[in-house]
Motif scaffolding. Structure first.
Motif, mmCIF file in Angstrom:
data_model
loop_
_atom_site.group_PDB
_atom_site.id
_atom_site.type_symbol
_atom_site.label_atom_id
_atom_site.label_comp_id
_atom_site.label_asym_id
_atom_site.label_seq_id
_atom_site.Cartn_x
_atom_site.Cartn_y
_atom_site.Cartn_z
ATOM 1 N N GLU A 1 -9.731 -9.448 17.940
ATOM 2 C CA GLU A 1 -9.733 -8.059 17.447
ATOM 3 C C GLU A 1 -10.975 -7.318 17.946
ATOM 4 O O GLU A 1 -10.901 -6.222 18.486
ATOM 5 N N ILE B 1 -14.891 -5.383 9.785
ATOM 6 C CA ILE B 1 -13.454 -5.664 9.890
ATOM 7 C C ILE B 1 -13.232 -7.141 9.552
ATOM 8 O O ILE B 1 -14.196 -7.916 9.475
ATOM 9 N N GLY B 2 -11.976 -7.492 9.326
ATOM 10 C CA GLY B 2 -11.647 -8.905 9.200
ATOM 11 C C GLY B 2 -11.683 -9.488 7.810
ATOM 12 O O GLY B 2 -11.605 -10.696 7.624
ATOM 13 N N ARG B 3 -11.793 -8.610 6.774
ATOM 14 C CA ARG B 3 -11.794 -9.158 5.408
ATOM 15 C C ARG B 3 -10.412 -9.685 5.020
ATOM 16 O O ARG B 3 -10.282 -10.552 4.181
ATOM 17 N N ARG B 4 -9.409 -9.136 5.678
ATOM 18 C CA ARG B 4 -8.036 -9.485 5.249
ATOM 19 C C ARG B 4 -7.712 -10.918 5.635
ATOM 20 O O ARG B 4 -8.367 -11.507 6.502
ATOM 21 N N ASP C 1 -7.994 0.439 11.473
ATOM 22 C CA ASP C 1 -8.575 0.594 10.151
ATOM 23 C C ASP C 1 -9.944 -0.077 10.173
ATOM 24 O O ASP C 1 -10.318 -0.694 11.153
ATOM 25 N N ALA C 2 -10.634 0.051 9.082
ATOM 26 C CA ALA C 2 -11.864 -0.730 8.896
ATOM 27 C C ALA C 2 -11.949 -1.041 7.403
ATOM 28 O O ALA C 2 -11.497 -0.250 6.574
ATOM 29 N N ASP C 3 -12.498 -2.178 7.093
ATOM 30 C CA ASP C 3 -12.636 -2.510 5.666
ATOM 31 C C ASP C 3 -13.651 -1.581 5.001
ATOM 32 O O ASP C 3 -13.482 -1.174 3.861
ATOM 33 N N LEU D 1 0.853 -1.188 0.000
ATOM 34 C CA LEU D 1 0.000 0.000 0.000
ATOM 35 C C LEU D 1 0.888 1.238 0.000
ATOM 36 O O LEU D 1 1.857 1.312 0.735
ATOM 37 N N ARG E 1 -13.763 4.274 1.729
ATOM 38 C CA ARG E 1 -14.308 3.219 2.602
ATOM 39 C C ARG E 1 -15.471 3.719 3.464
ATOM 40 O O ARG E 1 -16.030 2.971 4.261
HETATM 41 O O1 LIG Z 1 -9.178 -4.687 11.225
HETATM 42 C C1 LIG Z 1 -9.271 -3.976 10.224
HETATM 43 C C2 LIG Z 1 -9.714 -4.633 8.968
HETATM 44 O O2 LIG Z 1 -10.153 -5.919 9.264
HETATM 45 C C3 LIG Z 1 -8.614 -4.861 7.997
HETATM 46 O O3 LIG Z 1 -7.661 -5.729 8.558
HETATM 47 C C4 LIG Z 1 -7.901 -3.658 7.572
HETATM 48 O O4 LIG Z 1 -8.784 -2.668 7.198
HETATM 49 C C5 LIG Z 1 -7.072 -4.012 6.352
HETATM 50 O O5 LIG Z 1 -6.005 -3.217 6.364
HETATM 51 P P1 LIG Z 1 -5.907 -1.991 5.364
HETATM 52 O O6 LIG Z 1 -6.699 -0.886 5.937
HETATM 53 O O7 LIG Z 1 -4.426 -1.757 5.371
HETATM 54 O O8 LIG Z 1 -6.465 -2.462 4.041
#
Ligand SMILES: O=C[C@H](O)[C@H](O)[C@H](O)COP(=O)(O)O
Length: 295
Positions: free
Chosen positions: A156, A142-145, A129-131, A43, A174
């Motif tokens: 979490e 959250i938790g898509r990753r 962060d949040a998805d 990123l 987002r």
């Molecule tokens: O806990 C936060 C979400 O589940 C994601 O892990 C997070 O948003 C993903 O990271 P990024 O913001 O870097 O895409």
């Protein structure tokens, strides 16, 4: 009807009910984008997110606090900046509670004292962060990753939920209404396909249910190495292809399904969103919405 070459079949249970739904290449791409796992290292350091991360630390972190460190790129920027403030002496005596491997590693690198989370510990603030964040209600997914190591959505959510003050740091892409994409759902392994089919029924026509793989690409059954969480639960990605009217109502429906243990929606709790936009930062809280009893 899409060409067979790009056909992807939804959850096998629906195959017994109606003609297999062939997805177009665009729908296939959209679905896999919903499940796209972008390693943080790729990123770019978006300066807007950096400003949002700095604003979060400057506005909400005070010396002596216990701070929950959420997952994601923006959280990593905030953790790094917090470490700089500690080194400069602007902040003192911060204890970090990491929600995941990534934030623990960022915090250790930044020289922040870490402690594992215990239920009795008072967490003054947590940022993450949040998805995706739902406009106005600030319900989040959250938790898509792809979880690393023994990361856990339950862990979490527990830390973020225990914080007195909760702040989400996101880019404006987002923060949206009528959001779609995947919601991770943790389910008991016993009779998991029945649970998945019940969820498939619940959102029939609006979402597809895929079991998350631990490695490789997903297929409805999770591929050759389906993911199992450290607590022993299976992970479904409920991928909404139609706009979601209310995340809280989706969460409520999921909570009613036997076999569902947890999901990636955080809703109906006071929180603040620090949003990086092209024109600067937007800081929004949902206290009035919650007082008005919004869904
Ligand atoms: O806990 C936060 C979400 O589940 C994601 O892990 C997070 O948003 C993903 O990271 P990024 O913001 O870097 O895409």
């Amino acid at each position: 009807m899409a060409s067979a070459s790009s056909a992807i079949l939804p959850f096998p249970s629906v195959l017994t009910r109606w003609e297999p739904c062939l997805l177009s290449k665009a729908a296939f791409t959209k679905r896999f984008n919903a499940l796209r796992f972008v390693p943080r290292s790729t990123l770019s350091d978006n300066s807007g997110l950096l400003q949002a991360a700095k604003h979060t630390v400057d506005s909400y972190v005070r010396s002596g606090m216990v701070v929950g460190f959420g997952a994601g790129h923006a959280s990593g920027l905030a953790i790094h900046y917090l470490g700089q403030q500690l080194k400069a002496g602007t902040l003192k005596d911060i204890i970090g509670i990491p929600t995941c491997v990534g934030s623990a590693s960022e915090a250790a690198t930044a020289g922040i004292l870490l402690e594992p989370y215990e239920g009795s510990l008072e967490i003054h603030l947590a940022f993450s962060d949040a998805d995706v964040i739902e406009e106005d209600t600030l319900s989040v997914v959250i938790g898509r990753r792809k979880m690393m190591g023994d990361e856990s959505i339950i862990h979490e959510k527990t830390i973020l939920g225990a914080a007195e003050t909760l702040v989400f740091i996101v880019g404006e892409n987002r923060y949206k209404s009528g959001l779609d994409g995947s919601i991770p759902v943790l389910i008991q392994p016993l009779n998991w396909m029945e649970t998945a089919e019940e969820i498939d029924d619940l959102f029939l026509g609006d979402a597809e249910v895929w079991r998350r793989p631990s490695i490789g690409h997903a297929d409805p059954l999770g591929g050759d190495f389906p993911m199992v969480t450290k607590e022993g639960y299976n992970v479904l990605d409920v991928i909404f292809t139609s706009p979601i009217i209310s995340l809280a109502e989706i969460a409520n429906s999921l909570d009613q399904v036997d076999g569902v243990v947890e999901h990636g929606v955080i809703c109906r709790r006071p929180c603040t969103a620090v949003i990086a936009t092209e024109n600067g930062l937007r800081v929004i809280d949902n206290k009035l919405m919650l007082e008005a009893g919004s869904p």
